[in-house]
Design an enzyme around this catalytic site. Structure first.
Site, PDB file in Angstrom:
ATOM      1  CB  SER A   1      -0.905   0.022   1.231  1.00  0.00           C
ATOM      2  OG  SER A   1      -1.618  -1.180   1.335  1.00  0.00           O
TER       3      SER A   1
HETATM    4  N1  SAH Z   1      -0.319  -5.054   3.756  1.00  0.00           N
HETATM    5  C1  SAH Z   1       0.395  -5.481   2.584  1.00  0.00           C
HETATM    6  C2  SAH Z   1      -0.391  -5.185   1.333  1.00  0.00           C
HETATM    7  C3  SAH Z   1      -1.031  -6.380   0.934  1.00  0.00           C
HETATM    8  S1  SAH Z   1      -1.939  -6.444  -0.562  1.00  0.00           S
HETATM    9  C4  SAH Z   1       1.758  -4.851   2.484  1.00  0.00           C
HETATM   10  O1  SAH Z   1       2.049  -3.934   3.263  1.00  0.00           O
HETATM   11  O2  SAH Z   1       2.544  -5.284   1.648  1.00  0.00           O
HETATM   12  C5  SAH Z   1      -3.203  -7.528   0.054  1.00  0.00           C
HETATM   13  C6  SAH Z   1      -2.727  -8.880   0.473  1.00  0.00           C
HETATM   14  O3  SAH Z   1      -3.894  -9.595   0.899  1.00  0.00           O
HETATM   15  C7  SAH Z   1      -2.097  -9.691  -0.650  1.00  0.00           C
HETATM   16  O4  SAH Z   1      -0.866 -10.185  -0.233  1.00  0.00           O
HETATM   17  C8  SAH Z   1      -3.094 -10.830  -0.868  1.00  0.00           C
HETATM   18  O5  SAH Z   1      -2.486 -12.036  -1.275  1.00  0.00           O
HETATM   19  C9  SAH Z   1      -3.746 -10.950   0.508  1.00  0.00           C
HETATM   20  N2  SAH Z   1      -5.057 -11.587   0.511  1.00  0.00           N
HETATM   21  C10 SAH Z   1      -6.033 -11.537  -0.435  1.00  0.00           C
HETATM   22  N3  SAH Z   1      -7.100 -12.267  -0.046  1.00  0.00           N
HETATM   23  C11 SAH Z   1      -6.788 -12.786   1.172  1.00  0.00           C
HETATM   24  C12 SAH Z   1      -7.482 -13.630   2.080  1.00  0.00           C
HETATM   25  N4  SAH Z   1      -8.718 -14.113   1.822  1.00  0.00           N
HETATM   26  N5  SAH Z   1      -6.865 -13.972   3.237  1.00  0.00           N
HETATM   27  C13 SAH Z   1      -5.611 -13.510   3.519  1.00  0.00           C
HETATM   28  N6  SAH Z   1      -4.907 -12.713   2.693  1.00  0.00           N
HETATM   29  C14 SAH Z   1      -5.488 -12.348   1.536  1.00  0.00           C
END
Ligand code: SAH
Length: 219
Positions: A72
């Site tokens: 993000s």
């Molecule tokens: N907070 C992260 C940004 C993540 S993007 C950072 O600082 O890098 C969102 C993340 O959520 C991705 O890695 C994706 O794989 C994960 N995601 C998507 N659906 C999900 C689910 N049902 N359970 C857990 N993680 C999930």
């Protein structure tokens, strides 16, 4: 990573760029919590992005990582962290580990962080990165974060960094009374919600429109 590419003598330069990010992107948009600003200053964002993008790590944008996911934008990480109103002793649950950047910021702000990631390879890479950086107050799980992590709850705060259509019921259930849940919901651009759990039930407040990757479901 910037210091790998440029050598340790450039640490001061990276520190300067990071402080500019805090001033121009985060404080300028109204984030005031000094603990959040200090955490954003401490965590080396360039350690969490693909090597080729390290020089862009402190820009005012999300950064693409593996599997079509993103780290993000710095302001959104700071805003969501501030909304949790952490004081230092809390147990926090994060859904969507991704690169682990937001996880590191939370680990600076709370006593314990539990983080759940859908993709095992992303979870492993984030864990290796965070362990190398010395974080000992983070616990990792791979799976569907819509179910939360009930065995380790209840939590003082829950942060979700992928967007479901609506709040998965398991998440507020795992929140302590007085606890806070920050979550993007709906279609893009999603609505960033701050949900407070009170004795009378859940109080939902809409914060601002945001763009997050969707919350995935197992096939
Ligand atoms: N907070 C992260 C940004 C993540 S993007 C950072 O600082 O890098 C969102 C993340 O959520 C991705 O890695 C994706 O794989 C994960 N995601 C998507 N659906 C999900 C689910 N049902 N359970 C857990 N993680 C999930």
């Amino acid at each position: 990573m910037i210091d790998k590419l440029l050598g340790p003598k450039h640490d001061a330069y990276v520190g300067f760029i990071r402080r500019q990010m805090i001033k121009d992107q985060i404080e300028a948009r109204g984030v005031k919590d000094q603990r959040v600003l200090a955490a954003m200053d401490k965590v080396c964002r360039h350690c969490f992005v693909p090597e080729g993008l390290a020089t862009r790590a402190y820009d005012d944008y999300p950064i693409p990582i593996e599997r079509g996911q993103t780290v993000s934008q710095p302001y959104i990480v700071a805003l969501m962290s501030e909304l949790l109103a952490l004081k230092g002793g809390e147990k926090v649950l994060e859904i969507g580990t991704g690169s682990g950047y937001q996880t590191a910021v939370l680990a600076e702000l709370a006593a314990e962080v539990r983080t759940v990631e859908f993709f095992p390879d992303l979870a492993d890479a984030a864990r290796r990165r965070l362990e190398k950086l010395g974080y000992k107050n983070i616990f990792y799980m791979t799976g569907d974060g819509a179910a939360g992590w009930p065995e380790a709850g209840p939590y003082d705060a829950i942060l979700v960094t992928c967007a479901p259509a609506d709040i998965p019921p398991a998440l507020p259930e795992q929140l302590k009374e007085g606890g806070r849940l920050v979550i993007p919901v709906g279609e893009e651009p999603q609505d960033l919600l701050l949900v407070k759990k009170t004795a009378a039930g859940l109080e939902r407040a809409s914060v601002c429109p945001v763009r997050f990757v969707p919350m995935l479901k197992a096939a």
